[in-house]
Write a protein that holds these residues in place. Structure first.
Motif, mmCIF file in Angstrom:
data_model
loop_
_atom_site.group_PDB
_atom_site.id
_atom_site.type_symbol
_atom_site.label_atom_id
_atom_site.label_comp_id
_atom_site.label_asym_id
_atom_site.label_seq_id
_atom_site.Cartn_x
_atom_site.Cartn_y
_atom_site.Cartn_z
ATOM 1 N N ARG A 200 -0.803 5.604 -11.833
ATOM 2 C CA ARG A 200 -1.659 4.379 -12.017
ATOM 3 C C ARG A 200 -1.169 3.108 -11.518
ATOM 4 N NH1 ARG A 200 -2.325 1.592 -16.614
ATOM 5 N NH2 ARG A 200 -1.140 2.986 -17.856
ATOM 6 N N LYS A 201 0.002 2.873 -12.173
ATOM 7 C CA LYS A 201 0.537 1.498 -11.763
ATOM 8 C C LYS A 201 1.024 1.341 -10.346
ATOM 9 C CE LYS A 201 1.976 -1.017 -14.614
ATOM 10 N NZ LYS A 201 1.076 -1.971 -15.278
ATOM 11 N N LEU A 202 1.030 2.313 -9.723
ATOM 12 C CA LEU A 202 1.159 2.089 -8.295
ATOM 13 C C LEU A 202 -0.191 1.907 -7.419
ATOM 14 C CD1 LEU A 202 3.726 5.082 -7.282
ATOM 15 C CD2 LEU A 202 4.027 2.566 -7.138
ATOM 16 N N ARG A 203 -1.188 2.583 -8.060
ATOM 17 C CA ARG A 203 -2.505 2.320 -7.663
ATOM 18 C C ARG A 203 -2.941 0.806 -7.931
ATOM 19 N NH1 ARG A 203 -5.081 8.103 -9.576
ATOM 20 N NH2 ARG A 203 -4.733 8.989 -7.686
ATOM 21 N N GLU A 204 -2.509 0.173 -9.032
ATOM 22 C CA GLU A 204 -2.832 -0.899 -9.304
ATOM 23 C C GLU A 204 -2.412 -2.058 -8.440
ATOM 24 O OE1 GLU A 204 -1.881 -1.318 -13.456
ATOM 25 O OE2 GLU A 204 -3.682 -0.261 -14.246
ATOM 26 N N LYS A 205 -0.888 -1.727 -8.261
ATOM 27 C CA LYS A 205 -0.519 -2.844 -7.382
ATOM 28 C C LYS A 205 -0.458 -2.686 -5.797
ATOM 29 C CE LYS A 205 3.222 -2.750 -10.751
ATOM 30 N NZ LYS A 205 4.595 -2.403 -11.277
ATOM 31 N N LEU A 206 -0.705 -1.325 -5.185
ATOM 32 C CA LEU A 206 -0.801 -1.089 -3.878
ATOM 33 C C LEU A 206 -1.897 -0.739 -3.239
ATOM 34 C CD1 LEU A 206 2.941 0.301 -3.603
ATOM 35 C CD2 LEU A 206 2.276 -1.950 -3.092
ATOM 36 N N GLY A 207 -2.995 -0.171 -4.259
ATOM 37 C CA GLY A 207 -4.444 -0.136 -4.136
ATOM 38 C C GLY A 207 -4.420 1.522 -4.121
ATOM 39 N N SER A 208 -5.535 2.098 -4.749
ATOM 40 C CA SER A 208 -5.738 3.514 -4.912
ATOM 41 C C SER A 208 -6.103 4.436 -3.734
ATOM 42 C CB SER A 208 -6.794 3.520 -6.043
ATOM 43 O OG SER A 208 -7.940 2.957 -5.307
ATOM 44 N N GLU A 209 -6.241 3.616 -2.707
ATOM 45 C CA GLU A 209 -6.566 4.582 -1.655
ATOM 46 C C GLU A 209 -5.467 5.171 -0.947
ATOM 47 O OE1 GLU A 209 -5.419 0.300 0.054
ATOM 48 O OE2 GLU A 209 -6.593 1.450 -1.711
ATOM 49 N N HIS A 210 -4.154 4.799 -1.366
ATOM 50 C CA HIS A 210 -3.059 5.448 -0.858
ATOM 51 C C HIS A 210 -2.456 6.724 -1.815
ATOM 52 C CE1 HIS A 210 -2.320 2.208 1.988
ATOM 53 N NE2 HIS A 210 -2.690 1.200 0.882
ATOM 54 N N PHE A 211 -2.834 6.903 -2.817
ATOM 55 C CA PHE A 211 -2.569 7.907 -3.652
ATOM 56 C C PHE A 211 -3.636 8.856 -4.236
ATOM 57 C CE2 PHE A 211 -0.145 3.855 -4.078
ATOM 58 C CZ PHE A 211 1.101 4.251 -3.748
ATOM 59 N N VAL A 212 -3.347 9.973 -3.728
ATOM 60 C CA VAL A 212 -4.429 10.967 -3.776
ATOM 61 C C VAL A 212 -4.182 12.059 -4.738
ATOM 62 C CG1 VAL A 212 -5.961 12.635 -2.445
ATOM 63 C CG2 VAL A 212 -5.066 10.555 -1.351
ATOM 64 N N THR A 213 -5.092 12.208 -5.568
ATOM 65 C CA THR A 213 -4.869 13.268 -6.544
ATOM 66 C C THR A 213 -5.142 14.766 -6.087
ATOM 67 O OG1 THR A 213 -5.042 11.924 -8.585
ATOM 68 C CG2 THR A 213 -5.313 14.351 -9.136
ATOM 69 N N ILE A 214 -4.366 15.784 -6.098
ATOM 70 C CA ILE A 214 -4.853 17.176 -5.895
ATOM 71 C C ILE A 214 -4.778 17.632 -7.262
ATOM 72 C CG2 ILE A 214 -4.253 19.324 -4.477
ATOM 73 C CD1 ILE A 214 -4.761 16.458 -2.918
ATOM 74 N N LYS A 215 -6.159 17.988 -7.674
ATOM 75 C CA LYS A 215 -6.319 18.585 -9.180
ATOM 76 C C LYS A 215 -5.556 19.796 -9.253
ATOM 77 C CE LYS A 215 -10.905 16.288 -10.059
ATOM 78 N NZ LYS A 215 -12.133 16.197 -10.371
ATOM 79 N N GLY A 216 -4.746 19.891 -10.356
ATOM 80 C CA GLY A 216 -4.128 21.072 -10.718
ATOM 81 C C GLY A 216 -2.845 21.381 -10.135
ATOM 82 N N VAL A 217 -2.645 20.256 -9.207
ATOM 83 C CA VAL A 217 -1.421 20.547 -8.162
ATOM 84 C C VAL A 217 -0.491 19.324 -8.187
ATOM 85 C CG1 VAL A 217 -0.600 21.134 -5.987
ATOM 86 C CG2 VAL A 217 -2.605 22.021 -6.553
ATOM 87 N N GLY A 218 -0.892 18.389 -7.952
ATOM 88 C CA GLY A 218 0.217 17.012 -7.692
ATOM 89 C C GLY A 218 -0.731 15.864 -6.917
ATOM 90 N N TYR A 219 0.054 15.010 -6.396
ATOM 91 C CA TYR A 219 -0.383 14.178 -5.374
ATOM 92 C C TYR A 219 0.170 14.074 -4.056
ATOM 93 C CZ TYR A 219 -1.255 12.051 -9.999
ATOM 94 O OH TYR A 219 -1.826 11.907 -11.574
#
Length: 223
Positions: A200-219
Motif C-alpha cells: 500500500r505504501k509503495l502504491r501511494e508513493k510510486l503509483g498503484s498501476e505498478h503493483f498488481v495483486t494476484i488474489k490468493g497468491v501474491g503480487y
C-alpha cells in the motif's frame, strides 16, 4: 566481529544497559539514547546502520523519531526496528506507516533480539538491484534511491527491498511466502498484513498501476 553501528533508544535505563551489553558482546558498535530528540542528535554524527526505537518515550516518541529519520537525507537506507510492549495490530501498522522495517515486542530476550538484529542487517545487504534508465521506475541500489519521472524517493529499507524484489522480474508473480522469505527472512516472524501494508505504501508513493495483486497468491510488478 561484525562492527555495524547500532543506535539503541529506550527510556528504561535497565533495558538499555542489558541490550547494549549483549549487542556489544556480538561485536556491534552501540550508542544509546533515552528519548527520540537525543537519538536524532546522536544519529546525525554517528550514522547508524540500525536504529532500535522504543515507541513510548518522553520528549519525542518512537513514531515521531522514525518519521524524522525517514525524512532526513542523511539517513538513507538506515534500518529501523520498533521496540515496544504494545503488541496490538494497529500499533504495528502505525509503526510500518511511520517507516519502520521491523517490529519487536517487549519483553524480548537478549538472544532473540541479537538474532533479529543479525537477520535485519543481513537482509539489508542481500538484495541486488540493476538500474535501467529506460524504465519508468529506476532503482539505484548504491545510493538507495528510487527514481520515477525525475522524482527521487528515499524509501524505508523494507519497502525498498520489496520493490527491488518485484522489480527484479517484471510480470512474474511472487507468492507471499517468496516475499516473506526474500525480504524478511526465515528468522523474522511477520504476518501477511505486513506485506499488504508495504505494498500500500509503495502504491501511494510510486503509483498503484505498478503493483498488481494476484488474489490468493501474491503480487507482481509491471512498468
Amino acid at each position: 566481529m561484525s562492527g555495524e553501528k547500532i543506535l539503541l533508544v529506550d527510556d528504561e535505563q535497565d533495558i538499555v544497559e542489558l541490550l547494549e551489553y549483549n549487542l556489544r558482546k556480538e561485536g556491534y558498535q552501540v550508542r544509546t539514547a533515552l528519548n527520540g530528540q537525543e537519538a536524532l542528535k546522536i544519529a546525525s554524527s554517528y550514522k547508524p546502520d540500525l536504529v532500535i526505537l522504543d515507541v513510548m518515550m518522553p520528549v519525542m516518541d518512537g513514531m515521531q523519531t522514525c518519521e524524522a529519520l525517514r525524512k532526513s537525507p542523511n539517513h538513507n537506507g538506515v534500518i529501523i526496528a520498533m521496540l515496544t510492549a504494545r503488541a496490538e495490530d494497529y500499533s504495528q501498522i502505525a509503526g510500518f506507516d511511520a517507516g519502520a522495517d521491523d517490529y519487536i515486542t517487549k519483553p524480548v530476550k537478549p538472544k532473540v533480539l541479537v538474532s533479529r538484529v543479525k537477520a535485519l542487517l543481513r537482509r539489508g545487504t542481500s538484495v541486488i538491484g540493476i538500474p535501467d534508465e529506460n524504465l519508468s521506475i529506476v532503482i539505484n541500489r548504491d545510493k538507495y534511491l528510487v527514481i520515477k519521472e525525475g522524482n527521487e524517493f528515499n524509501l524505508p529499507k523494507k519497502e525498498f527491498e520489496l520493490l527491488n524484489l518485484l522489480y527484479s522480474q517484471p510480470g512474474s508473480v511472487f507468492t507471499r511466502q517468496n516475499i516473506l522469505s526474500s525480504v524478511w527472512g526465515d528468522e523474522v516472524v511477520v504476518g501477511d498484513r505486513t506485506i499488504d501494508v508495504h505494498i500500500r505504501k509503495l502504491r501511494e508513493k510510486l503509483g498503484s498501476e505498478h503493483f498488481v495483486t494476484i488474489k490468493g497468491v501474491g503480487y507482481k510488478f509491471q512498468h
